[in-house]
Design an enzyme around this catalytic site. Sequence first.
Site, PDB file in Angstrom:
ATOM      1  CG  HIS A   1      -1.975  -1.067   1.138  1.00 48.89           C
ATOM      2  ND1 HIS A   1      -2.856  -1.180   0.101  1.00 48.89           N
ATOM      3  CD2 HIS A   1      -2.259  -2.101   1.972  1.00 48.89           C
ATOM      4  CE1 HIS A   1      -3.656  -2.225   0.292  1.00 48.89           C
ATOM      5  NE2 HIS A   1      -3.300  -2.804   1.428  1.00 48.89           N
TER       6      HIS A   1
ATOM      7  NE  ARG B   1       1.815  -4.357   3.546  1.00 44.89           N
ATOM      8  CZ  ARG B   1       0.705  -3.967   4.170  1.00 44.89           C
ATOM      9  NH1 ARG B   1       0.029  -4.824   4.929  1.00 44.89           N
ATOM     10  NH2 ARG B   1       0.286  -2.732   4.066  1.00 44.89           N
TER      11      ARG B   1
ATOM     12  CG  ASP C   1      18.279 -12.381  -5.452  1.00 42.72           C
ATOM     13  OD1 ASP C   1      18.362 -13.230  -4.538  1.00 42.72           O
ATOM     14  OD2 ASP C   1      18.340 -12.687  -6.655  1.00 42.72           O
TER      15      ASP C   1
ATOM     16  CD  GLN D   1      -0.183  -8.474   5.949  1.00 46.95           C
ATOM     17  OE1 GLN D   1       0.538  -7.743   5.286  1.00 46.95           O
ATOM     18  NE2 GLN D   1      -1.348  -8.068   6.444  1.00 46.95           N
TER      19      GLN D   1
ATOM     20  CD  GLU E   1      -3.992  -8.780   4.724  1.00 47.96           C
ATOM     21  OE1 GLU E   1      -4.088  -7.767   5.438  1.00 47.96           O
ATOM     22  OE2 GLU E   1      -3.292  -8.817   3.694  1.00 47.96           O
TER      23      GLU E   1
ATOM     24  CG  ASP F   1      -6.926  -6.177   3.682  1.00 50.96           C
ATOM     25  OD1 ASP F   1      -7.747  -5.850   2.808  1.00 50.96           O
ATOM     26  OD2 ASP F   1      -5.741  -5.818   3.662  1.00 50.96           O
TER      27      ASP F   1
HETATM   28  C1  3PY Z   1      -4.341  -4.769   7.517  1.00 45.67           C
HETATM   29  O1  3PY Z   1      -4.704  -4.346   8.626  1.00 45.67           O
HETATM   30  O2  3PY Z   1      -5.111  -5.171   6.629  1.00 45.67           O
HETATM   31  C2  3PY Z   1      -2.922  -4.798   7.229  1.00 45.67           C
HETATM   32  O3  3PY Z   1      -2.516  -5.335   6.216  1.00 45.67           O
HETATM   33  C3  3PY Z   1      -2.026  -4.144   8.214  1.00 45.67           C
HETATM   34  O4  3PY Z   1      -0.821  -3.873   7.731  1.00 45.67           O
HETATM   35 MG    MG Z   2      -4.011  -5.694   4.826  1.00 44.09          MG
END
Ligand code: 3PY
Ligand code: MG
Length: 251
Positions: free
Chosen positions: A45, A69, A83, A147, A149, A175
């Site tokens: 993001h 990320r 790399d 993640q 989410e 998310d």
């Molecule tokens: C979220 O809260 O969706 C995230 O990816 C936090 O970084």
């Molecule tokens: Mg997120």
Amino acid sequence: MAGLAERLRAGERGLAALFLGGTDLTLVEMAGAAGFDFVVLDAEHGMAWRELPALLVACRAAGIPGIVRVLPKRPDMIHLALDWGADGVLVPGIESVDEAARAVAAGRYAPEGRRGVAFSTRGALYGKRSGPEFLAEANRTLAILLQVETQGALDQLDALLALPGYDGIFVGPTDLSVALGEQSRLTPRVDAVIEDVVRRAEAVGKPWGLFAGPAARYKLWRERGAAYCATGITSLVYGACEAWLKEGRGA
Ligand code: 3PY
Ligand code: MG
């Protein structure tokens, strides 16, 4: 200094991470000087990808691990980030165990994965490090965080937690709240789902952390046993800007 992955394996808890979505190298230095344990250079993001090589040089100079990320479903970015000398990657939007396995494969050398090998990379210190010893060291020290989410990740959570080769899960409450149809990431239902994820991660000894946001929530989740909690530079600076104007203008 031990790498982030090794610190997590050693059982360190309560680490603090700062998301940096911009390209300003001084913010990396500030995060290091302030005592954050690692920065997340956000190419999902944020705009970090535009200046990633320089940001990673700044991380090394400031002595703070830089975790990148990447975008969801982009193993090529995992390959490049590592790399280029990232200390690890944070992979967002995981929707299935197969997708998680692909991310792990991109980030680990054989036999744990399928990461392409070159000893000329910045990650290998341009050839200073090479051979099987370097490959094993990279697999041991570079952090891969996945993640949780999406509804898919929740549906396959136990299988995701059983997948070998990665260092911890990172809950994305924003998310997650949208996936759950909630109006905000700060609702009792979102917290209850996070608590369930945490309990299941703890049951199998998988380090877990999350985007905590405000300091009070860092404290809360740190005391609950989070391995790492994050906040973001934008909300810290934007919040300070708003508060300064409000106080100065008396409104
Ligand atoms: C979220 O809260 O969706 C995230 O990816 C936090 O970084
Ligand atoms: Mg997120």
